[in-house]
Write an enzyme that holds these catalytic residues in place. Structure first.
Site, PDB file in Angstrom:
ATOM      1  CD  GLU A  93       0.892 -15.445   1.106  1.00  8.50           C
ATOM      2  OE1 GLU A  93      -0.270 -15.712   0.780  1.00  8.50           O
ATOM      3  OE2 GLU A  93       1.311 -15.534   2.275  1.00  8.50           O
TER       4      GLU A  93
ATOM      5  CG  HIS B 154      -1.894 -23.862  12.993  1.00  9.47           C
ATOM      6  ND1 HIS B 154      -3.187 -23.559  12.673  1.00  9.47           N
ATOM      7  CD2 HIS B 154      -1.116 -23.099  12.189  1.00  9.47           C
ATOM      8  CE1 HIS B 154      -3.192 -22.647  11.697  1.00  9.47           C
ATOM      9  NE2 HIS B 154      -1.949 -22.356  11.395  1.00  9.47           N
ATOM     10  CG  HIS B 155       0.608 -20.838  18.243  1.00  7.89           C
ATOM     11  ND1 HIS B 155       1.780 -20.653  18.954  1.00  7.89           N
ATOM     12  CD2 HIS B 155      -0.153 -21.685  18.984  1.00  7.89           C
ATOM     13  CE1 HIS B 155       1.733 -21.370  20.078  1.00  7.89           C
ATOM     14  NE2 HIS B 155       0.574 -22.006  20.113  1.00  7.89           N
TER      15      HIS B 155
ATOM     16  CD  GLU C 283       2.382 -18.994   3.190  1.00  3.97           C
ATOM     17  OE1 GLU C 283       1.514 -19.663   2.646  1.00  3.97           O
ATOM     18  OE2 GLU C 283       2.104 -18.050   3.966  1.00  3.97           O
TER      19      GLU C 283
ATOM     20  CD  GLU D  33      -1.802 -20.468   1.563  1.00  6.73           C
ATOM     21  OE1 GLU D  33      -2.144 -21.058   2.590  1.00  6.73           O
ATOM     22  OE2 GLU D  33      -1.393 -19.295   1.565  1.00  6.73           O
TER      23      GLU D  33
HETATM   24  C1  NOJ Z   1      -2.430 -19.384   5.757  1.00 11.89           C
HETATM   25  C2  NOJ Z   1      -1.364 -20.430   5.785  1.00 11.89           C
HETATM   26  O1  NOJ Z   1      -0.420 -20.202   4.771  1.00 11.89           O
HETATM   27  C3  NOJ Z   1      -2.021 -21.776   5.643  1.00 11.89           C
HETATM   28  O2  NOJ Z   1      -1.058 -22.790   5.543  1.00 11.89           O
HETATM   29  C4  NOJ Z   1      -2.956 -22.001   6.802  1.00 11.89           C
HETATM   30  O3  NOJ Z   1      -3.637 -23.210   6.614  1.00 11.89           O
HETATM   31  C5  NOJ Z   1      -3.973 -20.867   6.915  1.00 11.89           C
HETATM   32  N1  NOJ Z   1      -3.342 -19.594   6.876  1.00 11.89           N
HETATM   33  C6  NOJ Z   1      -4.758 -20.955   8.216  1.00 11.89           C
HETATM   34  O4  NOJ Z   1      -3.917 -20.669   9.286  1.00 11.89           O
HETATM   35 CA    CA Z   2      -0.333 -18.143   3.390  1.00 14.90          CA
END
Ligand code: NOJ
Ligand code: CA
Length: 692
Positions: A179, A381-382, A480, A486
């Site tokens: 990233e 979601h995990h 990702e 984000e």
């Molecule tokens: C990073 C992820 O990329 C994001 O999408 C997620 O909301 C957060 N971690 C929390 O799991």
């Molecule tokens: Ca991320």
């Protein structure tokens, strides 16, 4: 085409010229169209390869080889002991994807190198040459010299790209995994890089180095050997061994995509073609689609993952998103923060996550039932915070629970610094591994297989990079693995204006990305905080795009699971622009990159799968420009209604991002249209065939 020639070489020893009757063998093979030539040699006992495109060199003579901890390696005193050639031309079908039909046309040359000293042993390098590049891998057959466990301590593959070759890359040794904002510069100044890494050499040839089919091995990055020449570096285990294996084994393919222009890289399928065919049988349950979710609200500090008064994942709030999804035709609703473990410092408390226990204000059975009644599915979601042993100990039960409430897709997450993946080894000792280590390569497949047993698909965040494994494991849908949206909420700095037009030619060559596009409130941090302790990010943290560019992302950045990431209330204010997100599909019959330059601009057209509509997305960096696009992908002469969502004349990402023109007019197949793009602007177009 294949050529074999023997040469007599002369060697210089000190001041004396000694003519050595050393026979070096040189093999050549070309791509089906003849443009790419591969040369393989054993001159001076070294295994080397070089690659040219037309008359221009792409890869200078570069070494091949491998070293082991407990066995004799392949680095010198090698001779070509045999070779075979073959070719293939076949077309296969993707269950979902950026195009339905994929042509695999290549020539193959397999070269076996035998060691001349030490115990008898050999290794084969298999090359496949396509019109858009090549791949090669090492294959070590079962043989006496390689009994027992094999510990690889170095792969010697080199890539001589040239010192002056322009490079677009992210560093491979820094804490934030993949990233990073892409860096640009001459290859001679690059120390290390994650793959895919994209190059343009002084002859204007574009190429990208990456890998395909990363299984039972560790991820490869590039490390400068000398200016302009890189060596493969395999991510080690915590004990320093790079790969633990046994004979026979095959490495992932090392890939070099090659094209005369930038868009040629996007229009290449070699990564998929070098992966094994579907290992999962009937995968009709793998469903591409668009989703909304309880997500951006946490990133802009409107809500929290933990249960502290402004908890995002409540039963009531989830139902609000389900209603919105049902009303606007979205397939899924992602829910983050419903399970125990998020309170406090969740980044560093992965061991506290419970994957089957919900917070008291979230009734998973009830929201599952409600979603089903509305024709929508929850997306699970995990988040593991990289405590992989904690996750694996609960994984089967966690997927069982999700299956029981109708979840078809799960987003996984491995938030932690690079090198901080925690696992408890067979002796009960805590070890820390890398996100792209062999341990994680194996872990991700354990997750994908456990999920498949419940007909669940995976979207991994903080993943290992994509190497085309969706062909073999079609339920590993997206991931990702680069800076996503984000970063525009809290990243310092946010994604720059050239980010998307760089991603399209770099990260996206690996495969789909869950970027999570579609932010409509482009200044989220200018809103007052919802609570004193919930200060927003710096107002400079915002998507550095126009509104029209947010729409174009749905075409430019391919993902079979595509999010509409903003809050429902922000879409409700702009239903006119939101219409494009409602209309755009997430699964395609065909995709064609039409125009672009790395980091500057890109235009891509895609045809929906199971329909006749085409969609076109174009984005630019901070430089406004008008691009001309010829609609030669449409039926020639046929009339289409084109619905344009484009930047207004006065649009500018920084000062006037919401200026958008939404208009329709007729266009004809084959016509050339102009798309005016503002500074960090974009255009999204839907083309509907008339009379269909
Ligand atoms: C990073 C992820 O990329 C994001 O999408 C997620 O909301 C957060 N971690 C929390 O799991
Ligand atoms: Ca991320």
């Amino acid at each position: 085409m294949f050529v074999r020639c023997a040469q007599i070489v002369a060697m210089m020893a000190g001041a004396m010229l000694i003519a050595l009757p050393l026979r070096a063998e040189t093999l050549q093979a070309t791509s089906p169209d003849g443009a790419i030539t591969l040369t393989v040699s054993d001159e001076r006992g070294l295994a080397t390869y070089s690659v040219s495109y037309g008359d221009d060199q792409v890869i200078a003579a570069s070494k091949l080889g491998m070293l082991f901890r407990d066995h004799h390696g392949f680095d010198r005193d090698l001779t070509i002991s045999g070779s075979t050639t073959t070719s293939r031309d076949e077309t296969w079908e993707q269950p979902w994807g950026e195009r339905r039909l994929v042509r695999d046309q290549h020539s193959e040359l397999a070269v076996t190198f035998a060691a001349q000293t030490g115990p008898a042993r050999n290794i084969t390098v298999r090359f496949r040459i396509f019109d858009t590049g090549l791949g090669f891998r090492y294959e070590l057959a079962e043989q006496e010299a390689f009994s027992g466990d094999i510990n690889i301590i170095d792969e010697l593959t080199q890539f001589g790209v040239g010192e002056q070759t322009m490079t677009w890359y992210t560093p491979s040794d820094e804490f934030n995994r993949y990233e990073y904002i892409y860096r640009t510069g001459a290859a001679g100044k690059v120390d290390d890089a994650h793959t895919p890494v994209t190059f343009r050499n002084p002859a204007g040839i574009h190429f990208s180095i990456h890998e395909a089919a990363l299984v039972n091995y560790s991820g490869m990055s590039l490390e400068a050997l000398r200016p302009g020449s890189f060596e493969a570096r395999l991510r080690p285990w915590s004990d320093g061994i790079r790969v633990k294996t046994s004979a026979p084994f095959k490495t992932p393919w090392r890939t070099i995509q090659i094209a005369p222009d930038a868009v040629g890289l996007i229009n290449s399928d070699i990564i998929l073609n070098l992966n094994e065919t579907n290992a999962m049988g009937d995968v009709s349950w793998v469903e591409p689609g668009k989703y909304v979710g309880i997500w951006w609200a946490m990133h802009i500090r409107e809500r929290t993952w933990g249960n502290d008064g402004i908890h995002g994942a409540t039963t009531e709030e989830t139902k609000r998103y389900i209603d919105f999804a049902a009303e606007h035709g979205f397939a899924g609703v992602l829910v983050e923060g419903w399970n125990i473990g998020w309170d406090g410092d969740w980044f560093n408390n992965g061991a506290l996550f419970k994957f089957t226990e919900s917070y008291p204000d979230f009734d998973i059975e009830e929201v599952g039932r409600y979603a089903r009644s509305k024709g929508v599915r929850l997306i699970g979601h995990h988040e593991t915070s990289a405590d992989v042993s904690n996750y694996e100990s609960q994984m089967e039960a966690a997927f069982d629970l999700y299956q029981s409430v109708g979840v078809a897709q799960v987003k996984t997450g491995y938030v932690a610094d690079a090198g901080d993946i925690s696992r408890i080894d067979e002796n009960g000792i805590q070890k820390f591994e890398w996100h792209d280590s062999q341990f994680m390569v194996d872990h991700h497949l354990r997750v994908v297989e456990a999920a498949a047993k419940r007909q669940i698909s995976i979207n991994a965040h903080e993943p290992v990079k994509d190497t085309g494994l969706r062909r073999t494991y079609p339920n590993w849908m997206t991931r990702e693995g680069a800076r996503g949206m984000e970063f525009n909420a809290w990243g310092t700095p946010p994604n720059p204006t050239e980010h998307i037009s760089t991603l399209a030619f770099t990260r996206m060559l690996a495969g789909p990305m869950d970027y999570t596009p579609g932010i409509f409130d482009l200044k989220p941090n200018e809103r007052p905080p919802v609570r004193e302790d919930m200060r927003r990010g710096d107002p400079s943290n915002r998507p550095q795009t126009t509104l029209a560019k947010q729409l174009a992302l749905y075409v430019v950045l391919y993902s079979p699971l595509q999010m509409a990431a903003d809050l429902p209330e922000n879409y409700e204010k702009r239903m006119d622009a939101f219409q494009f997100i409602k209309d755009v599909p997430a699964d395609w019959e065909e995709s064609i990159a039409l125009a672009g330059e790395v980091g500057e601009y890109v235009a891509i057209a895609r045809q929906e799968r199971g329909g006749t509509d085409w969609f076109l997305g174009a984005v630019t960096d901070g430089t406004p420009r008008t691009i001309e696009v010829t609609l030669d992908f449409l039926e020639p002469g046929k009339t289409y209604t084109a619905q344009f969502y484009r930047d207004g004349e006065d649009a500018h990402w920084e000062t006037n991002p919401y200026s958008i023109v939404i208009e329709a007019r007729d266009v004809k197949g084959g016509e050339t249209i102009s798309l005016p793009l503002a500074s960090s602007g974009g255009a999204a177009v839907r083309l509907i065939a008339k009379g269909d």
